[in-house]
Design an enzyme around this catalytic site. Structure first.
Site, PDB file in Angstrom:
ATOM      1  N   ASP A  36     -22.147  53.592   7.068  1.00 27.37           N
ATOM      2  CA  ASP A  36     -23.331  52.969   6.482  1.00 27.37           C
ATOM      3  C   ASP A  36     -22.930  52.396   5.123  1.00 27.37           C
ATOM      4  O   ASP A  36     -22.525  53.140   4.221  1.00 27.37           O
ATOM      5  CB  ASP A  36     -24.434  54.030   6.329  1.00 27.37           C
ATOM      6  CG  ASP A  36     -25.724  53.429   5.796  1.00 27.37           C
ATOM      7  OD1 ASP A  36     -25.702  52.270   5.313  1.00 27.37           O
ATOM      8  OD2 ASP A  36     -26.755  54.118   5.850  1.00 27.37           O
ATOM      9  N   ALA A  60     -23.426  42.759   6.965  1.00 31.42           N
ATOM     10  CA  ALA A  60     -24.252  42.301   5.840  1.00 31.42           C
ATOM     11  C   ALA A  60     -25.709  42.637   6.115  1.00 31.42           C
ATOM     12  O   ALA A  60     -26.097  42.873   7.264  1.00 31.42           O
ATOM     13  CB  ALA A  60     -24.107  40.783   5.651  1.00 31.42           C
ATOM     14  N   TYR A  61     -26.497  42.645   5.052  1.00 32.69           N
ATOM     15  CA  TYR A  61     -27.962  42.708   5.172  1.00 32.69           C
ATOM     16  C   TYR A  61     -28.405  41.246   5.299  1.00 32.69           C
ATOM     17  O   TYR A  61     -28.318  40.480   4.339  1.00 32.69           O
ATOM     18  CB  TYR A  61     -28.538  43.362   3.916  1.00 32.69           C
ATOM     19  CG  TYR A  61     -30.043  43.534   3.947  1.00 32.69           C
ATOM     20  CD1 TYR A  61     -30.619  44.798   3.994  1.00 32.69           C
ATOM     21  CD2 TYR A  61     -30.902  42.428   3.902  1.00 32.69           C
ATOM     22  CE1 TYR A  61     -32.002  44.965   4.000  1.00 32.69           C
ATOM     23  CE2 TYR A  61     -32.282  42.583   3.922  1.00 32.69           C
ATOM     24  CZ  TYR A  61     -32.814  43.846   3.964  1.00 32.69           C
ATOM     25  OH  TYR A  61     -34.188  44.005   3.985  1.00 32.69           O
ATOM     26  N   THR A  62     -28.851  40.849   6.488  1.00 34.21           N
ATOM     27  CA  THR A  62     -29.104  39.425   6.752  1.00 34.21           C
ATOM     28  C   THR A  62     -30.593  39.078   6.933  1.00 34.21           C
ATOM     29  O   THR A  62     -30.903  37.941   7.263  1.00 34.21           O
ATOM     30  CB  THR A  62     -28.341  38.965   8.012  1.00 34.21           C
ATOM     31  OG1 THR A  62     -28.716  39.804   9.098  1.00 34.21           O
ATOM     32  CG2 THR A  62     -26.841  39.016   7.807  1.00 34.21           C
ATOM     33  N   TYR A  99     -17.526  37.165   4.377  1.00 34.44           N
ATOM     34  CA  TYR A  99     -18.357  35.987   4.646  1.00 34.44           C
ATOM     35  C   TYR A  99     -19.499  35.893   3.645  1.00 34.44           C
ATOM     36  O   TYR A  99     -20.113  36.892   3.289  1.00 34.44           O
ATOM     37  CB  TYR A  99     -18.909  36.037   6.081  1.00 34.44           C
ATOM     38  CG  TYR A  99     -17.784  35.999   7.083  1.00 34.44           C
ATOM     39  CD1 TYR A  99     -17.256  34.793   7.515  1.00 34.44           C
ATOM     40  CD2 TYR A  99     -17.185  37.180   7.521  1.00 34.44           C
ATOM     41  CE1 TYR A  99     -16.178  34.756   8.377  1.00 34.44           C
ATOM     42  CE2 TYR A  99     -16.098  37.160   8.389  1.00 34.44           C
ATOM     43  CZ  TYR A  99     -15.607  35.939   8.811  1.00 34.44           C
ATOM     44  OH  TYR A  99     -14.526  35.901   9.649  1.00 34.44           O
ATOM     45  N   THR A 101     -22.598  32.740   2.074  1.00 35.97           N
ATOM     46  CA  THR A 101     -23.676  31.902   2.603  1.00 35.97           C
ATOM     47  C   THR A 101     -23.959  30.669   1.754  1.00 35.97           C
ATOM     48  O   THR A 101     -23.722  30.662   0.539  1.00 35.97           O
ATOM     49  CB  THR A 101     -24.963  32.762   2.687  1.00 35.97           C
ATOM     50  OG1 THR A 101     -26.079  31.927   3.006  1.00 35.97           O
ATOM     51  CG2 THR A 101     -25.261  33.449   1.361  1.00 35.97           C
ATOM     52  N   TYR A 125     -31.783  37.578  -1.009  1.00 37.15           N
ATOM     53  CA  TYR A 125     -30.602  37.592  -0.135  1.00 37.15           C
ATOM     54  C   TYR A 125     -29.456  36.791  -0.771  1.00 37.15           C
ATOM     55  O   TYR A 125     -28.321  37.264  -0.866  1.00 37.15           O
ATOM     56  CB  TYR A 125     -30.983  37.020   1.227  1.00 37.15           C
ATOM     57  CG  TYR A 125     -29.811  36.719   2.133  1.00 37.15           C
ATOM     58  CD1 TYR A 125     -29.104  37.726   2.783  1.00 37.15           C
ATOM     59  CD2 TYR A 125     -29.394  35.391   2.341  1.00 37.15           C
ATOM     60  CE1 TYR A 125     -28.024  37.429   3.606  1.00 37.15           C
ATOM     61  CE2 TYR A 125     -28.327  35.087   3.166  1.00 37.15           C
ATOM     62  CZ  TYR A 125     -27.647  36.103   3.795  1.00 37.15           C
ATOM     63  OH  TYR A 125     -26.574  35.814   4.608  1.00 37.15           O
ATOM     64  N   TRP A 154     -26.442  28.812   8.632  1.00 35.67           N
ATOM     65  CA  TRP A 154     -27.298  28.674   9.805  1.00 35.67           C
ATOM     66  C   TRP A 154     -26.606  29.230  11.068  1.00 35.67           C
ATOM     67  O   TRP A 154     -26.423  28.515  12.067  1.00 35.67           O
ATOM     68  CB  TRP A 154     -27.653  27.208  10.008  1.00 35.67           C
ATOM     69  CG  TRP A 154     -28.511  26.612   8.925  1.00 35.67           C
ATOM     70  CD1 TRP A 154     -28.648  27.046   7.629  1.00 35.67           C
ATOM     71  CD2 TRP A 154     -29.357  25.451   9.035  1.00 35.67           C
ATOM     72  NE1 TRP A 154     -29.498  26.238   6.940  1.00 35.67           N
ATOM     73  CE2 TRP A 154     -29.958  25.247   7.772  1.00 35.67           C
ATOM     74  CE3 TRP A 154     -29.651  24.569  10.072  1.00 35.67           C
ATOM     75  CZ2 TRP A 154     -30.845  24.202   7.531  1.00 35.67           C
ATOM     76  CZ3 TRP A 154     -30.530  23.523   9.824  1.00 35.67           C
ATOM     77  CH2 TRP A 154     -31.119  23.354   8.570  1.00 35.67           C
TER      78      TRP A 154
END
Ligand code: NAP
Length: 312
Positions: A36, A60-62, A99, A101, A125, A154
């Site tokens: 976690d 990730a928290y997406t 990664y 964004t 985010y 996306w």
């Protein structure tokens, strides 16, 4: 043979990476039930147990809107956890691939963003993902520190939770769909990102073999020259609005299934209020990743067709 540790097993991208990275070394794939990311010590213990020479973080928290009401959890997963991975990587001289964004930008630029453009995230985010980029850069500031941050946009695929699957489901339930037409970006399939990541890493492994004076197969270890370390934009080519994207895949889908296409109505973002603000322009210029690693992603339409062919 390189030991590769991949996080994000059941995610859209992690699932694809588990396939594309396997030929590069001995791969261990972990999910949130194993580690976690809200628990730093669990992250350190997992990395130390695996002794990887390459760490790939697709976890990730997406949940972009939910992050507005869970900023602390999003920060722990998206900003603090990548920093810990980077500390562990720098401690042992392993390479971290992570990664990020398009949402690190505010979307006010009229042209595609380049890597060095100023960031200014509009939502929680985006702020937490930017925090992750900065934590990685801080933790790898020493001579042994090497990382690749691949910013994409996306993301969708034939599995998981994404815009394409949501729209395909809604198209069966409704006769009319209202879709935002004033946000522009590059829809990018998780498959295309995973294939491009493997191609980038194959180039990095080849560099390792060249430096070691060997041509071993599979290559021994990833060796990233210091001047390759950093942030790269990695999306499919071309640009579309959410409306364009939905029109394209619903039309292509209907051509195969014969199902009627709902009436599609383009709307401005202001008619579809959501908790998190989104950038109007999400386009990322991908010239640097092409120049450095010789990697180019397909057009968003080509990648879309591949995903539609795999979607039940
Ligand atoms: N989705 C997009 O549109 C988009 C756009 C731009 C950039 N990105 C970036 O691309 C990368 C991959 O995204 P994706 O679309 O593949 O995400 P995804 O499908 O939502 O998958 C996220 C992954 O993170 C894991 N995860 C979530 N909370 C965790 C926790 N507390 N501890 C450990 N693991 C946890 C999930 O594990 P479980 O399934 O086990 O919970 C899952 O494997 C991320 O860095 C994301 O920020 C995504």
């Amino acid at each position: 043979m390189a030991k590769i540790l991949l996080f994000g097993r059941s995610g859209q991208l992690g699932w694809e990476l588990a396939h594309t990275l396997a030929p590069l070394g001995e791969l261990t794939v972990l999910g949130s039930t194993d580690v976690d990311f809200a628990h730093p010590e669990a992250i350190r213990a997992a990395v130390r147990a695996a002794h990887p020479s390459l760490i790939v973080n697709a976890a990730a928290y997406t949940a972009v809107d939910k992050a507005e009401s869970e900023p602390d959890l999003a920060w722990a997963i998206n900003a603090e956890a990548p920093g810990i991975l980077a500390e562990e990587a720098a401690r042992t001289g392993s390479l971290l691939v992570h990664y990020s964004t398009d949402y690190v930008f505010d979307g006010a630029r009229s042209a595609p963003y380049i890597e060095t453009d100023p960031t200014n995230p509009l939502n929680v985010y985006g702020k937490t993902k930017l925090g992750g980029e900065q934590a990685i850069a801080r933790a790898t500031a020493g001579p042994a520190g090497r990382y690749l941050i691949l910013r994409t946009s996306w993301v969708y695929g034939a599995r998981g939770s994404n815009f394409l699957l949501t729209m395909l489901r809604m198209a069966k339930e409704r006769s009319e769909l209202r879709i935002v037409d004033d946000q522009v970006g590059a829809p990018t399939s998780s498959e295309a990102i995973a294939q491009a990541t493997a191609a980038i890493l194959a180039r990095v492994f080849a560099e390792g073999s060249a430096q070691a004076g060997t041509r071993s197969q599979p290559p021994a270890e990833p060796t990233l020259p210091a001047d390759w370390s950093g942030i790269y934009h990695l999306t499919c080519s071309g640009a579309a609005s959410w409306f364009d994207f939905a029109s394209e895949f619903l039309t292509r889908r209907a051509a195969v299934t014969g199902a009627p296409i709902p009436t599609l109505i383009p709307i401005p973002t202001s008619e579809f209020p959501r908790p998190a603000r989104r950038p109007a322009n999400s386009q990322l210029c991908c010239e640097l990743v092409c120049e450095t690693f010789g990697v180019t992603l397909p057009t968003w339409q080509q990648a879309l067709q591949r995903v539609l062919d795999q979607t039940p």
